[in-house]
Design an enzyme around this catalytic site. Structure first.
Site, mmCIF file in Angstrom:
data_model
loop_
_atom_site.group_PDB
_atom_site.id
_atom_site.type_symbol
_atom_site.label_atom_id
_atom_site.label_comp_id
_atom_site.label_asym_id
_atom_site.label_seq_id
_atom_site.Cartn_x
_atom_site.Cartn_y
_atom_site.Cartn_z
ATOM 1 N N GLU A 81 0.631 -1.498 -0.101
ATOM 2 C CA GLU A 81 -0.129 0.116 0.182
ATOM 3 C C GLU A 81 1.256 1.352 0.167
ATOM 4 O OE1 GLU A 81 -3.845 -0.318 2.435
ATOM 5 O OE2 GLU A 81 -2.597 -1.458 3.249
ATOM 6 N N SER A 130 -5.883 -2.785 1.215
ATOM 7 C CA SER A 130 -7.215 -2.413 0.066
ATOM 8 C C SER A 130 -6.856 -3.272 -0.936
ATOM 9 C CB SER A 130 -5.197 -1.684 -0.869
ATOM 10 O OG SER A 130 -5.680 -0.633 -0.074
ATOM 11 N N TYR A 179 -9.456 3.548 -5.754
ATOM 12 C CA TYR A 179 -8.472 4.787 -5.026
ATOM 13 C C TYR A 179 -8.554 5.336 -7.326
ATOM 14 C CZ TYR A 179 -6.859 2.751 -1.604
ATOM 15 O OH TYR A 179 -6.421 1.931 -0.147
ATOM 16 N N ARG A 238 -10.481 3.275 12.040
ATOM 17 C CA ARG A 238 -11.911 3.030 10.773
ATOM 18 C C ARG A 238 -12.498 1.335 11.057
ATOM 19 N NH1 ARG A 238 -10.533 3.327 5.501
ATOM 20 N NH2 ARG A 238 -11.441 1.531 4.692
ATOM 21 N N ASP A 294 -14.684 -1.345 9.452
ATOM 22 C CA ASP A 294 -15.390 -1.820 7.913
ATOM 23 C C ASP A 294 -16.314 -3.083 8.261
ATOM 24 O OD1 ASP A 294 -13.708 0.318 6.328
ATOM 25 O OD2 ASP A 294 -12.615 -1.504 5.878
ATOM 26 N N GLU A 328 -13.029 -5.333 9.564
ATOM 27 C CA GLU A 328 -11.721 -5.254 9.946
ATOM 28 C C GLU A 328 -11.971 -3.854 10.274
ATOM 29 O OE1 GLU A 328 -8.634 -4.494 7.137
ATOM 30 O OE2 GLU A 328 -10.451 -3.148 6.075
ATOM 31 N N ASN A 375 -9.092 -0.392 10.925
ATOM 32 C CA ASN A 375 -8.254 0.262 10.229
ATOM 33 C C ASN A 375 -7.384 0.339 11.053
ATOM 34 O OD1 ASN A 375 -8.039 -1.419 7.007
ATOM 35 N ND2 ASN A 375 -10.293 -0.649 7.575
ATOM 36 N N GLY A 398 -7.015 5.762 5.861
ATOM 37 C CA GLY A 398 -6.954 6.484 4.731
ATOM 38 C C GLY A 398 -6.836 8.218 4.845
#
Ligand SMILES: Nc1ncnc2c1ncn2[C@@H]1O[C@H](COP(=O)(O)OP(=O)(O)O)[C@@H](O)[C@H]1O
Ligand SMILES: [Mg+2]
Length: 299
Positions: free
Chosen positions: A7, A138, A204, A243, A245, A259, A261, A265
């Site tokens: 990443e 990602s 992205y 964050r 998900d 998951e 994070n 990002g």
């Protein structure tokens, strides 16, 4: 920023956006591209605190956090334990289960089991399922498997990245993410990828995904998701921003945590800043709030 993980490119984007925000807020800040001589680089410079803008291995997994602890340089975000726990999707899900938090049924397989003759017999998760490397981000190396025919090749692909592979029950539903700042949930976001799968490209490529902030899922469901997300954050002992998900199943309107994070990002179009913005927190203020949480952390 930067680093050597898969990443890297995203991390450079996060790093540049954070750097710009810090300078706009009149902090004296410098971007450092992390490589194997990072310790020498840090020793040469007089550093008051480190804003970690790395994603994936070595940056988000506790490694750099441990090094900064040893060097006594205060740093942003989760400590080394939480970082390592959250990075390993299998360990993270085991902890979530322990705390009674909903996460899809799963199985962790050693990468070398993929080539064994009894491969199909050891798979316990029914189709359709999702295969992912145990510690990537990602959506790298991740596949949705709907037929037994594609199962081994999907596992092979994930096994290229890690020594373990995660097999997880596929949840048909809406894709949701909850940003958390210092233990408080931001408005939840619904992610609507135009081609159906929230993969590297949809993540992205501008215009390939639609977002709904706050998600149009009704207040009680949103509140429930926020509550679960904060519980997950604490279960893994996260700090600063994170964050979570999730998938919200169509069938039962049941959220499943995918998951957590620990270094989400932070480009100007990323999800966490988007959620912050909808709560009235500008990108620059968000960056500053993260700075305020920097410290050395106990386990
Ligand atoms: N169990 C699942 N059911 C349905 N979709 C999933 C499942 N697991 C992952 N996905 C899809 O793959 C994407 C990436 O998975 P995630 O676990 O968030 O890993 P990462 O973002 O670290 O690559 C998710 O955003 C979702 O679109
Ligand atoms: Mg994810």
């Amino acid at each position: 920023m930067g680093g050597s993980s898969a990443e890297r490119a995203i991390s450079l984007r996060t790093g540049k956006a954070v750097l710009k925000a810090l300078r706009n807020k009149h902090y004296s800040a410098e971007g450092i591209d992390v490589n194997s001589s990072i310790a020498q680089t840090l020793l040469k410079k007089k550093i008051e605190l480190a804003f970690i803008a790395l994603h994936g291995r070595v940056g988000e997994d506790g490694t750099i956090q441990g090094m900064l602890e040893m060097m006594q340089i205060p740093y942003t975000g989760s400590g080394l334990l939480a970082s390592a726990l959250a990075m390993h999707k299998g360990v993270a899900k085991t902890i979530l289960r322990y705390h009674g938090l909903p996460t899809a049924d799963f199985q962790v397989m050693q990468s070398n089991e993929v080539e064994r003759a009894n491969f199909h017999r050891v798979v316990t998760i029914p189709l359709p399922l999702v295969v992912k490397p145990i510690a990537e981000g990602s959506t790298i190396g991740t596949s949705i498997v709907t037929s037994k025919r594609n199962l081994r090749s999907a596992c092979r692909e994930a096994a290229r990245f890690d020594q373990q592979v995660l097999l997880e029950r596929f949840i048909e539903g809406r894709e949701i993410t909850t940003g958390i700042v210092n233990g408080k949930a931001l408005p939840v976001i619904e992610i609507i990828p135009r081609d159906g799968f929230y993969n590297y490209r949809s993540k992205y490529t501008p215009g390939s995904t639609d977002y709904s902030v706050p998600a149009r899922i009704g207040k009680p469901t949103a509140a429930r998701i926020q509550q679960l997300s904060v519980k997950a954050y604490h279960a893994l002992q996260c700090e600063g921003v994170a964050r979570v998900d999730l998938m919200l199943s169509h069938k039962r309107n049941q959220p499943y945590i995918l998951e957590i994070n620990t270094i989400p990002g932070m480009t100007e179009t990323s999800l966490l800043p988007m959620a912050a913005e909808s709560a009235g927190i500008s990108f620059e203020d968000l960056v500053e709030q993260i700075i305020f949480t920097a410290r050395l952390k106990a386990l």
